[in-house]
Write an enzyme that holds these catalytic residues in place. Structure first.
Site, PDB file in Angstrom:
ATOM      1  N   HIS A 104      91.515  20.283  29.462  1.00  0.00           N
ATOM      2  CA  HIS A 104      90.223  19.948  30.068  1.00  0.00           C
ATOM      3  C   HIS A 104      89.156  20.938  29.584  1.00  0.00           C
ATOM      4  O   HIS A 104      89.195  22.116  29.940  1.00  0.00           O
ATOM      5  CB  HIS A 104      90.406  20.070  31.584  1.00  0.00           C
ATOM      6  CG  HIS A 104      89.247  19.591  32.390  1.00  0.00           C
ATOM      7  ND1 HIS A 104      88.919  18.261  32.511  1.00  0.00           N
ATOM      8  CD2 HIS A 104      88.336  20.269  33.140  1.00  0.00           C
ATOM      9  CE1 HIS A 104      87.880  18.137  33.311  1.00  0.00           C
ATOM     10  NE2 HIS A 104      87.492  19.347  33.694  1.00  0.00           N
TER      11      HIS A 104
ATOM     12  N   SER B 167      83.257  16.542  32.775  1.00  0.00           N
ATOM     13  CA  SER B 167      83.960  16.632  34.054  1.00  0.00           C
ATOM     14  C   SER B 167      83.122  16.089  35.201  1.00  0.00           C
ATOM     15  O   SER B 167      82.657  14.955  35.128  1.00  0.00           O
ATOM     16  CB  SER B 167      84.386  18.082  34.277  1.00  0.00           C
ATOM     17  OG  SER B 167      85.467  18.107  35.164  1.00  0.00           O
TER      18      SER B 167
END
Ligand code: GTR
Length: 350
Positions: A339, A197
């Site tokens: 995610h 990320s």
């Protein structure tokens, strides 16, 4: 390459200081038999400025019994070394670290993020793992400029092209690599810089800046990471520069709602890593990070890998969820799900 690096520095990441001349290190803890003897655990204090007021505490696990220097994964963690494992021997942040995180910081509980750090699995495959907390160099919090390393090197007043925190984190990864070059248990010519990320964005920039990194792995790195900005899909520049105004330099804000006027796009960041191996990973439900835009960056960086004689990705259609491929020196997968960075991702990076 020089022209593009200059544009990335001036317009996006900001300018990082040169490496400090006499950076000092101190091994503060050694546990020779961590994980039932599988590994030697070390903690290393890596100074970031001559005053001794700013340092990283790098946690390392090196497999025992290799008989030679081993390759390593180096990546920053979000919440503290002690959150990456339940091992009691891993130190909590000390007074200096906590002061640099800024007021009101609550130390998260031990082992909180352990599922993202499958140390034993990685060690069993012959790799060392090295990590430090994102807040050590520069707190990942809005309005905390006064506490981090950027201010020290900026002389207190940032310019429009002064480094943002992504650059400060990437620069700190380079300082961690400076140390690894001096640690005989690790093969410093085979260090992969890795991140998830915002830290995937960071790993890409570290790999572009510092050609000593042998490989770069960006997991779910999204907007201003691997994803093409001009797709304006999911998170865009206006959103990222508003939510996280400290991640990039102030010049970058000129491209809010104006992605088409950027003088580069993120496939050129991947190209800056060529001809070294690069791995871009996505998750099928992580639409905020634009999995297709992340994949296309590999496709559009492929001509540069070809210049060096390596193959890459040429199919512009979106790979199916569950797809995983290495072509030449490029790797890609799209994991089903959200995610995150889980064992499935690590297995493929290894
Ligand atoms: C989100 C941000 C993303 C990504 C993510 C993360 O809030 O919009 O760019 O960096 O955080 O780091 O988990």
């Amino acid at each position: 390459r020089a022209e593009l690096m200059e544009l990335f520095r001036e317009r996006m990441y900001g300018r990082e200081p040169s490496a400090p001349k006499d950076i000092s290190f101190e091994v503060t803890k050694v546990v020779p038999d961590a994980f039932g003897g599988l590994s030697t655990m070390k903690e290393v204090r890596i100074m970031l400025d001559p005053s001794g007021e700013h340092y990283l505490v790098m946690l390392m696990f090196v497999p025992n019994g290799a008989g030679k220097p081993v390759p390593a994964f180096l990546g920053i963690n979000f919440k503290g070394n002690h959150t990456t494992t339940d091992l009691e021997e891993v130190s909590l942040p000390d007074e200096v670290q906590l002061r640099n995180y800024g007021p009101g910081y609550q130390v998260p509980e031990r082992g909180l993020n352990a599922r993202r750090w499958p140390y034993e699995y990685i060690l069993e495959h012959g790799y060392a793992v090295c990590t430090f907390c994102v807040h050590d160099p520069e707190p990942d919090l809005k309005g905390h400029y006064d506490y981090g390393i950027r201010k020290v090197y900026d002389g207190g007043s940032p310019r429009p092209d002064s480094w943002g925190s992504v650059s400060a984190w990437a620069w700190s990864l380079c300082r961690a690599l400076d140390y690894l070059c001096k640690d005989p248990s690790v093969d410093a010519r085979r260090v992969a810089v890795i991140g998830h990320s915002r830290l995937g964005k960071t790993a890409l920039w570290a790999g572009a800046m510092d050609r000593r990194f042998a490989m770069v792995v960006a997991n779910d790195s999204g907007c201003s990471g691997a994803a093409l900005s001009r797709r304006v899909y999911g998170e865009n520049l206006g959103i990222i520069n508003t939510s996280f105004p400290y991640w990039f330099c102030s010049n970058y804000k000129e491209y809010n709602d104006a992605e088409a006027s950027l003088p580069f796009d993120q496939h050129e960041l991947i190209a800056m890593i060529a001809p070294r191996p690069v791995y871009v990973a996505s998750a099928s439900e992580d639409l905020w990070a634009d999995p297709y835009g992340e994949y296309l960056s590999l496709v559009y960086a492929t001509p540069v890998y070809r210049l060096f004689g390596y193959d890459g990705f040429s199919d512009t259609s979106m790979p199916a969820a569950g797809d995983s491929k290495v072509i030449g020196r490029m790797g890609h997968h799209i994991r089903e799900g959200q995610h995150d960075c889980i064992l499935y991702d690590r297995e493929r990076f290894i």
